[in-house]
Design an enzyme around this catalytic site. Structure first.
Site, PDB file in Angstrom:
ATOM      1  CB  THR A 155      -0.945   0.004   1.219  1.00 26.17           C
ATOM      2  OG1 THR A 155      -0.164  -0.123   2.406  1.00 26.17           O
ATOM      3  CG2 THR A 155      -1.932  -1.151   1.135  1.00 26.17           C
ATOM      4  CB  CYS A 156       4.233   2.057   1.259  1.00 22.86           C
ATOM      5  SG  CYS A 156       4.016   1.580   2.980  1.00 22.86           S
ATOM      6  CG  PHE A 157       6.102   1.401  -2.545  1.00 28.40           C
ATOM      7  CD1 PHE A 157       6.882   2.530  -2.393  1.00 28.40           C
ATOM      8  CD2 PHE A 157       6.357   0.309  -1.713  1.00 28.40           C
ATOM      9  CE1 PHE A 157       7.904   2.575  -1.466  1.00 28.40           C
ATOM     10  CE2 PHE A 157       7.379   0.348  -0.789  1.00 28.40           C
ATOM     11  CZ  PHE A 157       8.151   1.479  -0.652  1.00 28.40           C
TER      12      PHE A 157
END
Length: 827
Positions: free
Chosen positions: A792-794
């Site tokens: 989810t960060c990227f």
């Protein structure tokens, strides 16, 4: 106490002065003289007869040199002093003339003292006492050097005067700067140096230029509190140079120095009073610089840029003191309208009009560039600063603000683009004027300016020492989050947040976004009694007047203020919206009847009916029988509050019904929740000090978009346009299956897939292009029946290469379930 000569010119002058020397066409040699009639200082008197003409020998007491003066017996001693000044360059106020041991008094004639042909007089400098002997000595040395150069003494060089100036600055005490400069000014040093610059001899001109520039440079290098003392001296240089050489670079240098000193004086509120009397003198600077700026703005040549930062700053440095002078000189300042008065304010109107029209042309050209290129050129970086000056000028004239508003409204696209491109963090004072034209701004520009108030959070940085770390148990999300956030200092929360759920490996911005979303769902859950949900919009909330059932409710409101501010600072859309009345309370504005329309429709309709009833019917026996009380039900208990003292006994009638409605609204939507709102504001201000300023910069619809995200349905086409692939091609069969399955899903399922992918359920109002990054679909090289995973960060979704569309749909629909969509995120 030291007794001394005020001017060493008096004992160093030479009789080698050429008595036939004439004034130049500009009367340069008269610069040192006080204002007086020319016939009073004529070198040759034509008023007397031949029998009254005198030739007088004036002997310097120091050096024994003598000069010849021609006068008339009927001339006054004052006239004699000025004749001596023409020949010796010694200011008249510095002279004492002695004859037969007596000092000649100014008001008497030469015949009064029986001065005959070829008489010898003695010239002395006036003796004074001073507590600054070094200042007087260095000033005398400068005047002596100038006098020698004016008489053609080739042994004096530029270094002589410059060395003396350096000594003057080096010996100038910080606490006596103004006294030193007063000596410098009263001794006519500026006039002497300008006279030297106006000399026809190139050597003299070069020397004077070097010395004057050295003075300006030394002035600028001093701290502001000392620099302000230079205003009278720099202003004197400006007056003289403007008369002698208004087109010379030395004048421009002087003007720039004057602007810098004026800026320093204006920035110091306690020193501004000295600006009141110089409006007329600095107006030409504004006119000259504005003329240059207008020329640059209307120039259509793409190679010649608009005004530079330096150009705009120069105008501003003169304009602000000039405006202060205009607005504070008179006891009562009034706006003027056309036809204009013939004063500075009236003359300034033409500058205002020219700048306004020039900016109109510049912004029109900018909109053409935007249409072609979609971006603002860096050459327009100072348009905002110019518009700020124009807006400030408009405040002096009736209808001025309206004219600027019309221009900006007609150029809304370019105005918004300028704000987005060039309004930067750190120069907040320069932004407030924009909100005088809020109707001409765009949502993007208002959001940008509001976000500039927050501390900057760089997600890319890995400075773990500056992070506030949290380890939260999902099963106890609200209580543990409350503890972590309330116990942290404001400074700790201004940095990055490091978020991790217990027994989960995932970390990073994606997990932080998920935490914000889940926490806000808990905070605004009506079962927690902190907030009530709007009947018309399940995402919209306002403080619950009955929240006091929880003993910690005020602490939780402060905690909520911190959480909402942090979510905004980290640019996370949490899907929560604020009721209009709650938003207005945060701005400090009064709540009116129309504001409660969507908050409490029943109360709105009742109040509307009260205000619109026929007065006679309202006051008749068939009236409503209302008194100034408010009846509410809190947790099943009926409560009555008086809106006025003895409100139970005050009947509502057609004359006071408007007051009744206003008090009723105030009690229901302000007074009853004032403590909750104050605590929320306190928490918000822990992250952003100027809470009211933040909310004033926005409309409630803007805040909805910033905190809740866009409310439009998710567009699959927009989603596809902002997705890239790794290990797959967009033409691959499995990618086609993926988008086909998404199109078949409900809106809620699509948002769950998006949340699984990005930890974001609500996209920005601009759509997917408003996200901080594109989305990515990666190929997962594992068993072909596994569930998808995500980083989810990227914004990465990892898919196996499913053999059939049916299997792929089952897996995607599984992660589209709310209780599953937050279970597979990875760092």
């Amino acid at each position: 106490m030291t007794r001394r000569l005020t001017s060493s010119l008096s004992h160093r002058s030479s009789s080698s002065d050429n008595p036939k020397r004439k004034l130049d066409e500009n009367g340069v040699e008269n610069l040192l003289l006080p204002k007086m009639k020319r016939h009073e200082v004529s070198a040759e008197s034509s008023s007397g007869s031949e029998s009254t003409r005198l030739q007088i020998f004036v002997r310097m007491m120091s050096g024994g040199k003598t000069t010849v003066i021609h006068a008339d017996k009927n001339d006054t001693v004052e006239q004699l002093h000025h004749r001596i000044e023409l020949k010796t360059k010694i200011p008249a106020k510095e002279q004492r003339v002695i004859y037969k041991g007596k000092q000649l008094q100014l008001e008497h004639s030469l015949s009064y003292y029986s001065i005959e042909q070829d008489s010898s007089l003695h010239l002395l400098g006036r003796m004074q006492s001073t507590e600054h002997p070094v200042a007087w000595r260095t000033v005398d040395d400068i005047m002596y050097a100038v006098s020698r150069m004016l008489r053609g003494d080739w042994f004096v060089s530029v270094n002589n005067i410059n060395d003396i100036l350096v000594t003057f600055f080096d010996t100038m005490p910080k606490k006596a700067t103004c006294e030193y400069l007063e000596i410098f000014l009263n001794s006519s040093v500026p006039a002497a140096l300008v006279m030297l610059f106006a000399s026809p001899l190139e050597t003299n001109k070069s020397c004077a230029k070097s010395s004057i520039k050295l003075f300006f440079d030394s002035c600028i290098d001093l701290p502001d509190h000392q620099q302000r003392c230079f205003l009278p001296v720099v202003l004197e240089f400006f007056r003289l140079l403007r008369k002698v050489c208004p087109r010379n670079k030395l004048y421009v240098s002087c003007r720039n120095t004057l602007g810098s000193v004026l800026e320093s004086v204006y920035s110091s509120g306690e020193s501004r009073s000295c600006l009141l009397s110089i409006g007329d003198e600095i107006f030409p600077c504004v006119r000259e610089l504005a003329k240059l700026m207008v020329k640059q703005l209307v120039d259509d040549d793409d190679d010649s840029g608009p005004p530079s930062s330096c150009d705009v700053q120069k105008v501003s440095s003169f304009w602000l003191p000039l405006r202060y002078s205009i607005q504070n000189q008179a006891e009562t300042f009034t706006l003027i309208a056309f036809p204009l008065q013939n004063n500075v304010q009236g003359k300034l109107y033409h500058i205002f009009e020219k700048l306004l029209n020039a900016m109109g042309k510049g912004m029109s050209r900018l909109e053409s560039i935007l249409a072609r290129r979609g971006a603002v050129s860096a050459k327009c970086s100072h348009y905002l600063a110019i518009l700020k000056i124009v807006s400030s000028m408009s405040e002096l004239y009736q209808g001025g603000k309206e004219r600027v508003a019309r221009l900006l409204s007609s150029r809304k696209a370019s105005f918004g683009a300028l704000v987005l491109k060039f309004a930067k963090r750190g120069d907040d004072d320069d932004h407030q004027w924009i909100f005088e034209y809020k109707e001409a701004t765009t949502f993007e520009s208002r959001r940008h300016l509001a976000m500039l108030l927050f501390p900057d959070v760089e997600e890319e940085e890995e400075d773990y020492e500056e992070m506030h770390e949290m380890l939260i148990d999902r099963s106890n999300l609200l209580a543990e989050s409350f503890e972590y956030i309330t116990e942290a200092s404001s400074e700790e929360l201004h940095g990055r947040l490091f978020m991790e759920f217990k027994n989960e490996e995932a970390t990073g911005p994606g997990v932080l976004r998920e935490w914000f979303y889940l926490l806000c769902q808990e905070i605004f859950n009506p079962q927690n009694t902190l907030f009530t949900r709007s009947a018309d919009d399940f995402r919209r909330f306002s403080p619950n007047p009955a929240s006091e059932v929880d003993p910690l409710h005020l602490d939780y409101f402060e905690f909520t203020g911190r959480v909402i501010a942090l979510a905004l600072m980290h640019k996370v859309q949490v899907g929560v919206l604020f009721d209009r009345v709650f938003f207005l309370q945060l701005t400090g504005k009064k709540i009116g009847l129309e504001d409660i329309k969507n908050t409490d429709r029943i109360m709105y309709n009742s109040c509307k009916q009260i205000l619109e009833m026929d007065p006679e019917c309202f006051d008749s026996d068939a009236g409503l029988g209302l008194t100034f009380v408010s009846e509410t039900e809190v947790l099943g208990k009926r409560e009555t509050k008086e809106l006025l003292k003895d409100g139970k006994s005050i009947a509502v009638n057609s004359k006071n019904r408007e007051q009744y409605v206003n008090l009723l609204i105030k009690h229901r939507f302000a007074t009853s929740v004032s403590e909750q709102v104050n605590q929320f504001s306190q928490g918000f201000s822990d992250i952003l000090a100027d809470t009211a300023c933040f909310f004033e910069r926005l409309y409630v619809e803007d805040f909805d978009c910033m905190l809740g995200g866009g409310d439009n349905l998710i567009s699959i086409d927009d989603w596809k346009a902002h997705t890239e692939y790794n290990g797959f091609k967009k033409t691959d069969r499995i990618i086609g299956w993926f988008w086909k399955i998404l199109k078949k899903m409900t809106e809620g399922e699509r948002r769950s897939v998006l949340f699984f992918w990005t930890s974001t359920r609500f996209i920005p109002v601009e759509g997917f292009r408003g996200l901080s990054s594109k989305l990515y679909i990666y190929r997962l090289h594992e068993a072909k029946d596994h569930l998808p995973t995500s980083h989810t960060c990227f914004y990465r979704l990892c898919l196996p290469k499913y053999p059939k569309i049916g299997l792929m749909e089952k897996r995607l629909r599984l992660i589209a379930q709310d209780h599953v969509s937050s279970s597979f995120g990875q760092w």
